[in-house]
Design a protein around this motif. Structure first.
Motif, PDB file in Angstrom:
ATOM      1  N   GLU A 184       0.246  -1.350  -0.225  1.00  0.00           N
ATOM      2  CA  GLU A 184       0.017   0.005   0.435  1.00  0.00           C
ATOM      3  C   GLU A 184       0.807   1.251  -0.010  1.00  0.00           C
ATOM      4  OE1 GLU A 184      -3.670   1.957   2.808  1.00  0.00           O
ATOM      5  OE2 GLU A 184      -2.261   0.716   3.998  1.00  0.00           O
ATOM      6  N   ASN A 185       2.369   1.503   0.453  1.00  0.00           N
ATOM      7  CA  ASN A 185       2.762   2.349   0.558  1.00  0.00           C
ATOM      8  C   ASN A 185       4.005   1.647   0.441  1.00  0.00           C
ATOM      9  OD1 ASN A 185       4.157   4.476   1.537  1.00  0.00           O
ATOM     10  ND2 ASN A 185       3.219   4.821   3.095  1.00  0.00           N
ATOM     11  N   ALA A 186       4.306   2.311  -0.504  1.00  0.00           N
ATOM     12  CA  ALA A 186       5.911   1.337  -1.213  1.00  0.00           C
ATOM     13  C   ALA A 186       7.231   2.443  -1.087  1.00  0.00           C
ATOM     14  CB  ALA A 186       5.587   1.846  -2.528  1.00  0.00           C
ATOM     15  N   HIS A 187       6.689   3.600  -0.705  1.00  0.00           N
ATOM     16  CA  HIS A 187       7.990   4.795   0.363  1.00  0.00           C
ATOM     17  C   HIS A 187       8.244   3.871   1.953  1.00  0.00           C
ATOM     18  CE1 HIS A 187       9.364   8.455   1.871  1.00  0.00           C
ATOM     19  NE2 HIS A 187       9.563   8.547   0.804  1.00  0.00           N
ATOM     20  N   GLU A 188       7.695   3.894   2.311  1.00  0.00           N
ATOM     21  CA  GLU A 188       7.506   2.853   3.824  1.00  0.00           C
ATOM     22  C   GLU A 188       7.901   2.272   3.404  1.00  0.00           C
ATOM     23  OE1 GLU A 188       7.734   3.158   7.391  1.00  0.00           O
ATOM     24  OE2 GLU A 188       7.421   5.104   6.481  1.00  0.00           O
ATOM     25  N   LYS A 221      15.834  -8.081   7.597  1.00  0.00           N
ATOM     26  CA  LYS A 221      14.957  -8.656   7.981  1.00  0.00           C
ATOM     27  C   LYS A 221      13.446  -8.894   8.282  1.00  0.00           C
ATOM     28  CE  LYS A 221      19.287 -10.644   9.316  1.00  0.00           C
ATOM     29  NZ  LYS A 221      19.459 -11.086   8.613  1.00  0.00           N
ATOM     30  N   GLY A 222      13.229 -10.048   7.746  1.00  0.00           N
ATOM     31  CA  GLY A 222      11.635  -9.951   7.932  1.00  0.00           C
ATOM     32  C   GLY A 222      10.986  -9.397   8.453  1.00  0.00           C
ATOM     33  N   ALA A 223      11.756  -9.094  10.425  1.00  0.00           N
ATOM     34  CA  ALA A 223      11.134  -8.187  10.904  1.00  0.00           C
ATOM     35  C   ALA A 223      11.315  -6.926  11.213  1.00  0.00           C
ATOM     36  CB  ALA A 223      11.946  -7.998  12.404  1.00  0.00           C
ATOM     37  N   ASP A 224      11.858  -6.408   9.856  1.00  0.00           N
ATOM     38  CA  ASP A 224      11.940  -5.368   9.545  1.00  0.00           C
ATOM     39  C   ASP A 224      10.873  -4.611   9.242  1.00  0.00           C
ATOM     40  OD1 ASP A 224      14.723  -5.237  10.756  1.00  0.00           O
ATOM     41  OD2 ASP A 224      15.957  -5.197   8.987  1.00  0.00           O
ATOM     42  N   PHE A 225      10.180  -5.095   8.042  1.00  0.00           N
ATOM     43  CA  PHE A 225       8.758  -4.781   7.576  1.00  0.00           C
ATOM     44  C   PHE A 225       7.533  -5.441   7.875  1.00  0.00           C
ATOM     45  CE2 PHE A 225      10.946  -7.673   4.756  1.00  0.00           C
ATOM     46  CZ  PHE A 225      10.216  -8.794   4.390  1.00  0.00           C
ATOM     47  N   GLY A 226       8.060  -6.719   8.367  1.00  0.00           N
ATOM     48  CA  GLY A 226       6.825  -7.303   8.845  1.00  0.00           C
ATOM     49  C   GLY A 226       6.465  -6.830  10.563  1.00  0.00           C
ATOM     50  N   LEU A 282       3.512  -1.994   7.938  1.00  0.00           N
ATOM     51  CA  LEU A 282       2.996  -1.974   6.262  1.00  0.00           C
ATOM     52  C   LEU A 282       1.926  -3.188   5.997  1.00  0.00           C
ATOM     53  CD1 LEU A 282       6.894  -2.043   4.741  1.00  0.00           C
ATOM     54  CD2 LEU A 282       5.486  -0.418   5.198  1.00  0.00           C
ATOM     55  N   LYS A 283       1.044  -2.602   5.109  1.00  0.00           N
ATOM     56  CA  LYS A 283      -0.158  -3.350   4.849  1.00  0.00           C
ATOM     57  C   LYS A 283      -0.429  -3.721   2.736  1.00  0.00           C
ATOM     58  CE  LYS A 283      -3.433  -2.156   7.905  1.00  0.00           C
ATOM     59  NZ  LYS A 283      -4.887  -1.285   8.901  1.00  0.00           N
ATOM     60  N   LEU A 284      -0.607  -4.416   2.500  1.00  0.00           N
ATOM     61  CA  LEU A 284      -0.676  -5.021   1.312  1.00  0.00           C
ATOM     62  C   LEU A 284      -1.936  -4.792   0.360  1.00  0.00           C
ATOM     63  CD1 LEU A 284       1.264  -8.678   1.907  1.00  0.00           C
ATOM     64  CD2 LEU A 284       2.277  -6.498   0.621  1.00  0.00           C
ATOM     65  N   LYS A 285      -1.774  -4.968  -0.807  1.00  0.00           N
ATOM     66  CA  LYS A 285      -3.260  -4.721  -1.097  1.00  0.00           C
ATOM     67  C   LYS A 285      -3.484  -6.183  -2.333  1.00  0.00           C
ATOM     68  CE  LYS A 285      -2.360   0.014  -3.501  1.00  0.00           C
ATOM     69  NZ  LYS A 285      -2.205   1.004  -4.459  1.00  0.00           N
ATOM     70  N   HIS A 286      -4.683  -6.823  -1.192  1.00  0.00           N
ATOM     71  CA  HIS A 286      -5.016  -8.552  -1.941  1.00  0.00           C
ATOM     72  C   HIS A 286      -4.457  -8.091  -4.023  1.00  0.00           C
ATOM     73  CE1 HIS A 286      -6.938 -11.783  -1.993  1.00  0.00           C
ATOM     74  NE2 HIS A 286      -7.086 -12.319  -1.424  1.00  0.00           N
ATOM     75  N   PRO A 287      -4.670  -8.991  -4.627  1.00  0.00           N
ATOM     76  CA  PRO A 287      -4.160  -8.994  -5.783  1.00  0.00           C
ATOM     77  C   PRO A 287      -5.783  -8.573  -6.150  1.00  0.00           C
ATOM     78  CG  PRO A 287      -3.794 -10.934  -4.294  1.00  0.00           C
ATOM     79  CD  PRO A 287      -4.302 -10.001  -3.777  1.00  0.00           C
TER      80      PRO A 287
END
Length: 964
Positions: free
Chosen positions: A217-221, A307-312, A323-328
């Motif tokens: 959702e927020n590529a910049h972040e 690391k996964g913990a950095d963005f998850g 961070l959040k993702l857009k469902h396809p």
């Protein structure tokens, strides 16, 4: 010429040379049944120490197969051996009678419950059908010579057993191990029901694997969370960024609620040059993924790492910062116009072994997905797949054109089309992989969340307590059984015990309509229901009006109509059978089943027993392998390699099949074929012929009057008795250790080597030609009697018909059955012999070498047989000292007309250092009676065709023997 045949002690017995097992075994079975032998054994062992082997119930459907035969025969061998050891060892066979396979058979006959017939009629037909299956299998098991309480088996559909299954559920509920939940379970679309772990098997399946982009959702972040090496992140501002998941179940994507990454795994930010977009992949998988997508090395660049913990989302952190993702393709709950957003979360179940290192997470369709989603408070509100494995019909599914489509076929393809339309599908590939299937239908299953009842592994530490029993209480045989069940139970999920079936023991609980809580008087209600079920069976619950038990509270509670998993039925027989029957007890001394039961009955019994009484239901667990054909292939009708035990019993007899079972190493796969059974029949004939020789040469022997004392036994006879005493100790020890292969080998080798190859060969002359009541003959017969009595018992647990037959023909036998007796206790206390076992073993070796030399001479037409041979043994001092002790009796041991000992070299060398043998044809006259060639044949006027030894045995005091 006189007829001297009447002066010989010729062998004679009515014990048949041919067993004719297929015809005569049923006659013995009929006699056992008519005389009530099993119950006589129980009476004879009353008050003795108990040994309880608890029968794991086979399913009451279909004909028995070779695996059933192996299992029942092994159990019978063990029980009979413990009986001979003096234990009170009852065997109560059982059957598992509820469940889907019987339902499916009855549906074929009368239609589905609630469709063509009402549920009560359907259950009655299920009960009737199950009983016919029990009756058929019971006769087949009895024909295998398996002895037990066949008139009073335990059936899980007996009213009393059904009631006690309900009581065991009540105890487990009372001990707070039962929960209700909306969790993903193994679901068979053909069964229309949840499956237990033990009902799932893995087979290869062809699937479509796909790589799918979930856009941030927020590529910049996202860029702020990654560490860039050379390039500046400013170079990538404004580019679309996605994390890529890999899955083999596209149909689960509508239920996606998150994407999981491993918190400690390194991830790469990959720039795709041609598309000018960013992808997030596990660093270790970038090269493989790019190759899969057809992107050359110069077409992409890894520009940053994290690391996964950095963005998850990590549990301890603030969800709002994640961070959040857009469902396809799925719309949001707010409306069709808005796209659904899902979280990036962290989970330890994620690996970088294959795929992308990012896992599509649908909590309704996977155990790991469910657990990790719960950790973050993520839950779905809608199940999108129905019991038949099709997408439900609603506005969202309609908009996506998914309503009513099968997840297995059209639904999968429609989702692929949607992903392609949205530009989210990176790759699709056909893949063959191991996938869970229903063990009944052999069809692929799905994971599907439904409201179910579970036995919780974590509530009150049930799994930890069970593992403690595995490691500290139970003896696992073979030893690998412990590791196997540990691996099956480690991290195992909660046990789903509810089924949506008609033919099964009901979950007799009342649940509050609003709170979902169990009725506060559940303990008392369960007992009241159990009493009703004892009277009418499970229909008592299904017909029950709640008001009859709950009174005015009835309208506040729902009556549960689910049935129990059949593994719960059989798993609780430690309570419903062992604890309820007076002749049994718990824990059982032994559970014995095939190796598949580490994930089945062994485990369900352990878990329910620990849940009921905090202890294992068994002291020892013994495992046998599966049967395979000569090429190591599993028995299968489609392969045409099935061996039906009924056919082999009709052809060969049960004793042959039982001997094969004992001769196989059951700790591994057990190979069976017609050729193997033919060889087994040859081994059986060796044992039977040995028994017949023993019986025939006891002709005229009365153990009450003719048995000689230990002091009167000739050394060779004493040696034979000593071998039997030693072997009996070894046989009993092997039975105690369930080492049936060792028993077969020891007894067979004894018949072939010590008896057939040595002792019985030597004694024929003495047995046939000496005076009938001479010490030489009675010594021999005494030894034969002891060996026969012991051997009859050794083989009885395995060759039950043959042993009973031997028992019947044994001189002086008064007991009705060998199984009413115990291991042979009649051996004499032998005096110390100057010619000990080591001595006779040396003689045995020398005799073997002499036999080889005579056989060679016979092949060269020098002699016609051993009694036409004169042998000279050239030997060193050590061997001469052995042979000299036998003096003139050496020729009887070697079965030659003369045997000369020469110190020195000569003759033909043998495999024994210091021994050579020369064989020559005798020129002496042959005695008409004993066939020996001696100098004194024809020297006796009254008997001019006999040797002096035979004359003495006819007219004199009889021949004297010192050794053999």
């Amino acid at each position: 010429m006189a007829d001297y045949k009447s002066t010989l002690n010729l062998p004679d017995t009515e014990f048949p040379m041919r067993g004719n097992l297929a015809k005569r075994e049923p006659e013995l079975l009929k006699r056992w049944e008519e005389t009530g032998l099993y119950h006589k054994i129980r009476e004879a062992r009353a008050g003795r120490e108990k040994f309880i082997l608890h029968d794991g119930p086979p399913y009451a459907n279909g004909n028995i197969h070779i695996g059933h035969a192996v299992n029942k025969i092994l159990k019978d061998i063990i029980v009979k051996a413990r009986t001979l050891s003096g234990f009170d060892a009852p065997y109560v066979p059982g059957w598992d009678c509820h469940g889907l396979p019987i339902e499916l058979k009855v549906e074929e006959l009368i239609g589905k419950a609630g469709d063509k017939v009402d549920a009560a009629t359907f259950r009655a037909e299920c009960r009737k059908y199950a009983m016919t299956q029990v009756d058929g299998q019971r006769e087949d098991f009895k024909r295998l010579m398996v002895m037990g309480d066949w008139d009073n088996p335990y059936l899980t559909m007996d009213f009393n057993t059904e009631a006690d299954i309900i009581r065991s559920l009540g105890k487990i509920v009372e001990n707070k191990h039962v929960t209700q939940g909306f969790k993903p379970v193994n679901w068979c679309m053909d069964c229309g029901s949840a499956l237990a772990e033990a009902e799932v098997e893995y087979q290869d399946k062809k699937s479509i694997s796909i790589d799918v982009k979930f856009a941030f959702e927020n590529a910049h972040e996202l860029l702020n969370r990654f560490t860039f090496s050379e390039d500046s992140k400013e170079n990538y501002l404004g580019l679309a960024a996605s994390i890529v998941i890999w899955t083999t179940t596209p149909w689960t994507l509508p239920a996606n609620e998150a994407v999981s990454v491993h918190p400690k795994l390194e991830y790469a930010l990959v720039h795709l040059k041609e598309a000018n977009e960013l992808l997030v992949l596990a660093s270790d998988l970038v090269t493989d993924a790019m190759a899969r997508y057809g992107i050359e090395a110069d077409g992409y660049a890894v520009v940053a790492h994290a690391k996964g913990a950095d963005f998850g989302w990590v549990q301890a952190q603030d969800a709002g910062a994640q961070l959040k993702l857009k469902h396809p393709f799925m719309p949001s709950d707010a409306g069709m116009s808005q796209g659904k957003l899902v979280h990036v979360i962290t989970g330890d179940h994620v690996t970088a072994d294959s795929g992308t290192g990012a896992v599509h997470t649908a909590p309704f369709h996977g155990a790991d997905d469910y657990i990790v989603s719960n950790n973050f408070g993520i839950s779905s509100q809608l199940m999108l797949v129905n019991a038949e494995g099709c997408f439900i019909t609603n506005d969202v599914m309609d908009s996506l054109e998914l309503s009513g489509l099968s997840t297995a076929n059209k639904g999968n393809f429609r989702i692929l089309a949607i992903l392609a339309e949205k530009g989210a599908l990176l790759k699709k590939v056909n893949l063959v992989h191991s996938y869970p299937h229903c063990w009944r239908h052999k069809s692929p299953i799905i994971f599907r969340a439904t409201p179910q009842w579970f036995i919780s592994m974590s509530e009150n530490g049930l799994l930890d307590k069970a593992m403690h029993e595995v490691n500290n209480t139970v003896d696992w045989k073979p030893g690998w059984g412990k590791a196997r069940i540990e691996s099956m139970m480690t991290d195992r999920p909660d046990w789903c015990i509810s089924r949506q079936r008609t033919w099964g023991v009901p979950i007799t609980l009342f649940v509050h309509k609003e709170t979902g809580a169990l009725h506060p008087e559940t303990k008392e209600l369960v007992e009241k229901v159990a009493v009703l079920v004892e009277e009418r069976g499970i229909d008592a619950w299904f017909d029950l009006e709640p008001a009859s038990l709950l009174g005015e509270d009835a309208d506040q509670y729902d009556k549960i109509t689910d049935t129990l998993d059949v593994w719960f039925d059989s798993g609780t027989t430690h309570f419903s059978v062992l604890e309820q029957r007076e002749q049994l007890n718990v824990p059982a001394d032994l559970y014995l089943e095939g190796s598949d039961q580490h994930r089945g009955w062994f485990q369900s019994s352990l878990l329910t027993s620990v849940a009921v009484r905090e202890a294992a239901p068994y002291k020892t667990v013994l495992t046998h392998g599966f049967t395979v054909d000569k090429d190591g292939r599993k028995m299968s009708k489609s392969l045409g390699n099935v061996i039906a035990p009924q056919e082999k019993v009709d052809q060969l007899g049960a004793d042959i099949l039982r001997l094969w079972v004992s001769s196989a190493d059951y700790s591994n796969e057990m190979t069976v074929s017609d050729e193997i059974l033919k060889r087994t029949a040859d081994s059986y004939r060796r044992i039977r012929n040995t028994a017949r020789f023993l019986l025939a040469n006891l002709n005229g022997f009365n153990p009450e009057t003719d048995m000689v004392s230990a002091d009167e036994l000739l050394p060779l006879d004493a040696w034979a008795v000593e071998q039997a005493i030693k072997l009996q100790d070894e046989v009993i020890k092997a039975y105690d250790e369930y080492a049936t292969l060792a028993i077969y080998q020891k007894v067979h080798n004894f018949c072939v080597i010590e008896l057939g190859g040595f002792y019985l060969d030597i004694i024929k002359d003495r047995q046939y030609t000496t005076k009938a009541d001479s010490q030489a003959r009675r010594s021999c017969q005494t030894a034969l009697y002891h060996v026969l009595q012991a051997m009859t018992r050794w083989i009885a647990p395995i060759l039950s018909f043959t042993a009973e037959e031997m028992w019947e023909f044994t001189p002086g036998q008064t007991g009705e059955s060998v199984f009413l007796d115990e291991w042979y206790q009649g051996f004499p206390e032998l005096k110390v012999q100057s010619l000990d076992d080591a001595y006779w073993r040396q003689v045995m070796g020398i005799k073997t070498e002499v036999n080889k030399a005579i056989e060679q001479a016979r092949n060269e037409n020098i002699v016609k047989g051993s009694l036409t041979a004169e042998v000279t043994l050239y030997c060193n001092d050590a061997i001469k000292s052995v042979l000299d002790q036998l003096a003139d009796e050496l020729r009887f041991v070697l079965i030659t007309s003369s045997a000369n000992i020469v110190l020195g070299e000569g003759g033909t060398a043998t495999e024994i250092d210091g021994l050579s043998v020369e064989v020559a044809k005798t020129e002496k006259e042959k005695c008409e009676r004993c066939w020996h060639h001696t100098d004194d044949v024809g020297k006796h006027e009254a008997h001019n065709s006999l040797c002096g030894r035979c004359v003495e045995n006819i007219d004199g005091e009889g021949e004297k023997r010192k050794f053999a």
